[in-house]
Design a protein around this motif. Structure first.
Motif, PDB file in Angstrom:
ATOM      1  N   PHE A  55      52.977   5.509  29.148  1.00 34.72           N
ATOM      2  CA  PHE A  55      53.703   4.516  28.369  1.00 34.72           C
ATOM      3  C   PHE A  55      53.612   3.141  29.036  1.00 34.72           C
ATOM      4  CE2 PHE A  55      56.925   7.173  25.698  1.00 34.72           C
ATOM      5  CZ  PHE A  55      55.852   7.787  25.071  1.00 34.72           C
ATOM      6  N   LYS A  56      53.822   3.118  30.365  1.00 32.19           N
ATOM      7  CA  LYS A  56      53.725   1.841  31.089  1.00 32.19           C
ATOM      8  C   LYS A  56      52.313   1.264  30.981  1.00 32.19           C
ATOM      9  CE  LYS A  56      56.925   3.743  34.507  1.00 32.19           C
ATOM     10  NZ  LYS A  56      57.003   4.290  35.881  1.00 32.19           N
ATOM     11  N   ALA A  57      51.309   2.129  31.136  1.00 31.48           N
ATOM     12  CA  ALA A  57      49.922   1.666  31.134  1.00 31.48           C
ATOM     13  C   ALA A  57      49.479   1.178  29.761  1.00 31.48           C
ATOM     14  CB  ALA A  57      49.003   2.797  31.605  1.00 31.48           C
ATOM     15  N   ALA A  58      50.050   1.724  28.690  1.00 33.00           N
ATOM     16  CA  ALA A  58      49.606   1.381  27.331  1.00 33.00           C
ATOM     17  C   ALA A  58      50.263   0.126  26.795  1.00 33.00           C
ATOM     18  CB  ALA A  58      49.891   2.546  26.383  1.00 33.00           C
ATOM     19  N   LEU A  59      51.360  -0.308  27.407  1.00 32.44           N
ATOM     20  CA  LEU A  59      52.138  -1.409  26.835  1.00 32.44           C
ATOM     21  C   LEU A  59      51.333  -2.712  26.777  1.00 32.44           C
ATOM     22  CD1 LEU A  59      54.824  -2.250  25.660  1.00 32.44           C
ATOM     23  CD2 LEU A  59      55.624  -2.781  27.970  1.00 32.44           C
ATOM     24  N   ILE A  60      50.738  -3.121  27.900  1.00 38.52           N
ATOM     25  CA  ILE A  60      49.996  -4.396  27.929  1.00 38.52           C
ATOM     26  C   ILE A  60      48.745  -4.329  27.054  1.00 38.52           C
ATOM     27  CG2 ILE A  60      48.698  -5.976  29.409  1.00 38.52           C
ATOM     28  CD1 ILE A  60      50.755  -5.508  31.581  1.00 38.52           C
ATOM     29  N   PRO A  61      47.913  -3.268  27.123  1.00 43.36           N
ATOM     30  CA  PRO A  61      46.764  -3.213  26.200  1.00 43.36           C
ATOM     31  C   PRO A  61      47.180  -3.249  24.738  1.00 43.36           C
ATOM     32  CG  PRO A  61      46.476  -1.625  27.979  1.00 43.36           C
ATOM     33  CD  PRO A  61      47.864  -2.166  28.113  1.00 43.36           C
ATOM     34  N   GLY A  62      48.285  -2.572  24.382  1.00 44.34           N
ATOM     35  CA  GLY A  62      48.733  -2.588  22.993  1.00 44.34           C
ATOM     36  C   GLY A  62      49.154  -3.969  22.547  1.00 44.34           C
TER      37      GLY A  62
END
Length: 446
Positions: free
Chosen positions: A179-186
């Motif tokens: 979840f943390k890793a996907a936030l900025i790319p999203g």
């Protein structure tokens, strides 16, 4: 090599044929598992292991409790009218910007993605709310259709995402880290969409006319108060769900329960919670959850038989024969997943392909720890799989969008409309490959 691995190759060929026939994917996966276990004379004790794997690894997996809770949260927000009011308020905010309504749709896609995580509901909701208004405002069809389809797919990447919950279970990686890793790319993809819309508004202003001021003044509530009224609820829910996970206060399952309860409170606040609404939300939640779990169970059986027939060694031999370095192999895998996304849904790719690639990815040296490599690869794959919702001939977002348009809108027009957004998502994927810090900075910080 063909003779040695004839059965696993034939299994994959039969899977593709079965999917192209239009037969339900879960039945195709489960049926092929039974047929090839009989053809290969798989011992009965091994089939017993399959039962243990399904019940112990899938049915009893506590992480999967988050799936119906997140689905319930998204559907309740859709039925409560939160999204429709927010769209009208965002339109007032960007009404005098060229392409302001399209930008409002993209922003709503980001907000609702962080609150729902359901592509089908998001695309249908945006299509029913925004598409008639944009066409009435004389938007070019391709511009209106493309932004609705692309913005609706952000929910599968921006957390809380059902895809990331399932990937965490498959890869044995912390869902909170994903979840943390996907936030900025999203969010980066959302920014790319908005930048593209601003550019097209400057380049082709006739494609995105300004809104009629009379339409913007339909709501007499002062704009700051309207933003406070319509934006605070979804944002607070997003912060409550994601913040509790990222700060280690709650597990994803517990955060999903918080989100479901918060969605109920928002529906009560909007005076939209009644028996009919609750019944419809529970019914649709049950259908969506049953479909996901059925595919997961069938895919687990398929992967187990595929490995028993030597499919994992087939993958390793193919990798060894290619002879590429880590990044060359990574690009080959991304290209393969991108092509598979034209024909398969993300659940099948995740549960059939991902378990076979994990041993290969974990052995590659990208100059980071194995755990960081797995998190990075999971997000790259998630971005890639998000694109599968937009790529014809079987892009599900395209069919969802066609379902809410009238007969005058042709499917070929929808296909043309998503080309720029597919290119933008490929751009986002390349940026995350070249600069892994986009993915790994936030997990490392928290």
């Amino acid at each position: 090599m063909f003779i040695e691995y004839m059965l696993p190759i034939l299994m994959v060929v039969c899977l593709l044929i079965g999917i192209f026939t239009g037969y339900p994917v879960a039945f195709v996966l489960g049926g092929l598992s039974i047929i090839f276990s009989l053809v290969a004379d798989v011992p009965l004790p091994y089939l017993g292991i399959m039962g243990s794997r399904i019940f112990g690894g899938v049915v009893e997996n506590w992480l999967y409790i988050a799936i119906p809770l997140f689905v319930f949260m998204g559907l309740m927000l859709e039925k409560s009218g939160v999204a429709s009011r927010l769209l009208l308020t965002l339109q007032r905010l960007f009404g005098q910007v060229r392409g302001g309504l399209a930008i409002s749709v993209a922003l709503l896609g980001v907000v609702m993605a962080a609150s729902t995580g359901i592509v089908g509901a998001s695309v249908v909701m945006l299509g029913m709310l925004a598409l008639p208004v944009m066409l009435k405002q004389n938007y070019k069809e391709e511009m209106a259709l493309g932004v609705v389809a692309a913005s609706g797919t952000l929910g599968i990447l921006i957390p809380p995402s059902i895809m990331l919950v399932l990937m965490g279970s498959i890869m044995q990686v912390s869902v909170g880290d994903l979840f943390k890793a996907a936030l900025i790319p999203g969010l980066m993809l959302g920014v790319l969409y908005i930048a593209f819309l601003l550019f097209m508004g400057w380049l082709k202003p006739e494609w995105m006319p300004l809104a009629d001021p009379d339409d913007l003044d339909a709501d007499t509530t002062p704009l700051p108060l309207a933003l406070l009224r319509d934006l605070v609820g979804p944002v607070f829910l997003m912060v409550a769900v994601l913040g509790s996970i990222m700060m280690g206060i709650a597990t994803p399952t517990e955060a999903a329960a918080i989100g479901a309860l918060g969605a109920i409170f928002l529906a009560i606040f909007a005076s939209k919670l009644d028996y009919a609404t609750l019944r419809d939300v529970c019914y649709d939640t049950s259908k969506s959850t049953a479909m996901i779990v059925f595919i997961v169970v069938a895919a687990t059986a398929f992967s187990l038989i595929f490995k028993k027939l030597g499919g994992d060694y087939l993958i390793m031999d193919i990798v060894d024969s290619i002879g590429l370095g880590p990044y060359g192999l990574l690009l080959s895998i991304m290209l393969m997943i991108f092509v598979l996304g034209f024909f398969l849904e993300w659940i099948e790719i995740s549960y059939v392909v991902l378990p076979l690639l994990l041993p290969v990815i974990s052995l590659l040296d990208f100059g980071m720890s194995t755990q960081a490599t797995l998190v990075w690869f999971a997000i790259l794959m998630a971005i890639n799989l998000q694109t599968s919702f937009l790529t014809p001939p079987f892009g599900y977002a395209l069919f969802y969008l066609k379902g809410v348009t009238d007969s005058s809108v042709k499917i070929t027009t929808i296909y043309r409309s998503i080309i720029p957004y597919v290119l933008l998502q490929v751009t986002g994927l390349v940026l995350c490959i070249v600069f892994p810090a986009i993915v790994l900075w936030l997990p490392g910080l928290l």
